[in-house]
Write an enzyme that holds these catalytic residues in place. Structure first.
Site, short mmCIF file in Angstrom:
data_model
loop_
_atom_site.label_atom_id
_atom_site.label_comp_id
_atom_site.label_asym_id
_atom_site.label_seq_id
_atom_site.Cartn_x
_atom_site.Cartn_y
_atom_site.Cartn_z
N LEU A 26 -2.00 9.30 7.11
CA LEU A 26 -0.81 9.36 6.25
C LEU A 26 0.28 10.20 6.90
O LEU A 26 0.02 10.98 7.81
CB LEU A 26 -1.24 9.96 4.89
CG LEU A 26 -2.24 9.07 4.14
CD1 LEU A 26 -3.02 9.88 3.11
CD2 LEU A 26 -1.53 7.90 3.48
N PRO A 27 1.53 10.07 6.38
CA PRO A 27 2.65 10.73 7.06
C PRO A 27 2.59 12.26 7.07
O PRO A 27 2.85 12.87 8.10
CB PRO A 27 3.88 10.24 6.28
CG PRO A 27 3.46 8.98 5.63
CD PRO A 27 1.99 9.13 5.34
N THR A 48 -1.48 14.02 10.86
CA THR A 48 -1.04 15.32 11.37
C THR A 48 -0.33 16.02 10.24
O THR A 48 0.76 15.58 9.83
CB THR A 48 -0.07 15.14 12.56
OG1 THR A 48 -0.76 14.45 13.60
CG2 THR A 48 0.40 16.49 13.08
N LYS A 104 -4.01 20.79 17.37
CA LYS A 104 -2.94 19.79 17.59
C LYS A 104 -1.57 20.47 17.66
O LYS A 104 -0.78 20.19 18.57
CB LYS A 104 -2.99 18.77 16.44
CG LYS A 104 -1.75 17.93 16.29
CD LYS A 104 -1.87 16.56 16.87
CE LYS A 104 -0.51 15.87 16.85
NZ LYS A 104 -0.46 14.59 17.43
N LYS A 113 8.75 17.04 14.22
CA LYS A 113 7.79 17.23 13.10
C LYS A 113 6.73 18.24 13.50
O LYS A 113 6.42 19.17 12.75
CB LYS A 113 7.14 15.88 12.75
CG LYS A 113 6.02 16.04 11.73
CD LYS A 113 5.18 14.79 11.50
CE LYS A 113 3.97 15.15 10.61
NZ LYS A 113 3.06 14.04 10.40
#
Ligand code: NAD
Length: 295
Positions: free
Chosen positions: A64-65, A95, A170, A245
């Site tokens: 998902l976003p 993420t 990450k 992002k």
């Protein structure tokens, strides 16, 4: 063969779900009917609701976003925790911010589920080819249970520690990548201005102490690394907006951990400027064009 409920069939999720469907029974849910139809056409099945996707599942995977979508998909009354069988393995590969990942994982554990956060690097090409890198946070048992499924979608699978640590790995990696790309772009821009040939700078620095991945694998000027986006008019690749992002998530995590990451903050400001100038869809190595004053 396991039954897998897959939620979020976008640019990344759809090819990941299709790879799983080669070995397992996959039923997918997305807000977009086209995305569900694409999965159904490629060997999976489409669900009308999250409940339908997860009720009979042995494993749930989500892609998902952002954190707010993960929170709603897992925690709302219509969501995963309310409708999956207790004991179902939950894998979130989105993420997202570390705090939300830890909150959702704690809620899942309290409700009797084993959950891992498993964000990826490798982009759409890696998702299609089943060659993603997964950075996994969760218990050793959760990691061991998730690994056979991650092995289908990826090539390098790392256990990074407890809940949320996949997200930590990450964002730390991508913050370093953003900083090193800005640094590499600055060095090549300055060399150019002072009359140093880019290939010559590359030959020297690639074997000297300035060597880094942003230069030797992804050089921001055309020529030295023929596969880098610089040779293709900076078509992404990894879009500047996506780098922004991840740099934002790194800044949120820095505040939450009560520490400062000033280089990460500066890199975020520069990528914010790039996005504000309308160039967010360019590859992130295109930051060199902004440093040169091209936009
Ligand atoms: P995307 O926008 O293409 O896909 C997200 C999908 O989620 C969309 O199809 C959307 O309809 C669906 N969705 C949103 N809310 C939903 C809900 N409540 N229920 C069901 N479906 C819902 O994004 P993407 O490029 O596939 O990226 C997904 C995640 O992977 C993001 O967290 C991104 O940061 C991460 N990621 C992307 C890349 C990349 O190169 N695209 C690389 C690494 C990581």
């Amino acid at each position: 063969m396991s039954r897998i409920g897959f939620i979020g069939l976008g640019n990344m999720g759809l090819p990941m779900a299709i790879n799983l469907a080669a070995d397992h029974d996959v039923i997918g849910f997305d807000l977009s009917p086209d995305a569900k139809a694409a999965l159904a056409a490629a060997g999976g099945a489409a669900a009308e609701t999250i409940e339908q996707a997860v009720a009979q599942a042995d494993v749930v995977v989500s892609m998902l976003p952002a954190g707010k979508h993960v929170e709603s998909v897992y925690l709302e009354d219509t969501g995963v925790l309310a409708h999956a069988k207790a004991g179902t393995l939950l894998i979130d590969s989105s993420t997202i911010d570390v705090d939300t990942a830890r909150k959702v994982s704690a809620a899942a554990q309290a409700a009797g589920f084993s959950m891992v956060d498993a964000p990826v690097s490798g982009g759409v090409g890696g998702a299609r080819g089943g060659t993603l890198t997964f950075m996994v946070g969760g218990s050793p048992e959760g990691f061991a249970a998730a690994k056979p499924y991650l092995d289908i979608m990826g090539k390098n699978i790392f256990h990074a520690g407890g809940a949320g640590n996949g997200q930590v790995a990450k964002i730390c990696n991508n913050m370093l990548l953003g900083i090193s790309m800005v640094g590499t772009a600055e060095a090549f821009m300055l060399g150019e201005k002072l009359g140093l040939d880019a290939q010559t700078l590359f030959d020297i620095s690639a074997t000297a102490s300035g060597q880094c991945w942003s230069m030797t694998s992804y050089c921001p000027v055309p020529g030295p690394v023929p596969t880098s986006p610089a040779n293709n008019d900076y078509q992404a690749g990894f879009a500047a907006a996506m780098m922004l992002k991840d740099l934002g998530l790194a800044q949120e995590a820095s505040s939450s951990a009560d520490c400062e990451t000033p280089m990460g903050q500066r890199a975020m400001q520069l990528y914010t400027q790039m996005a504000e100038k309308g160039e967010g869809e360019l590859d992130f190595s295109g930051i060199i064009k902004m440093l040169r004053g091209d936009f």
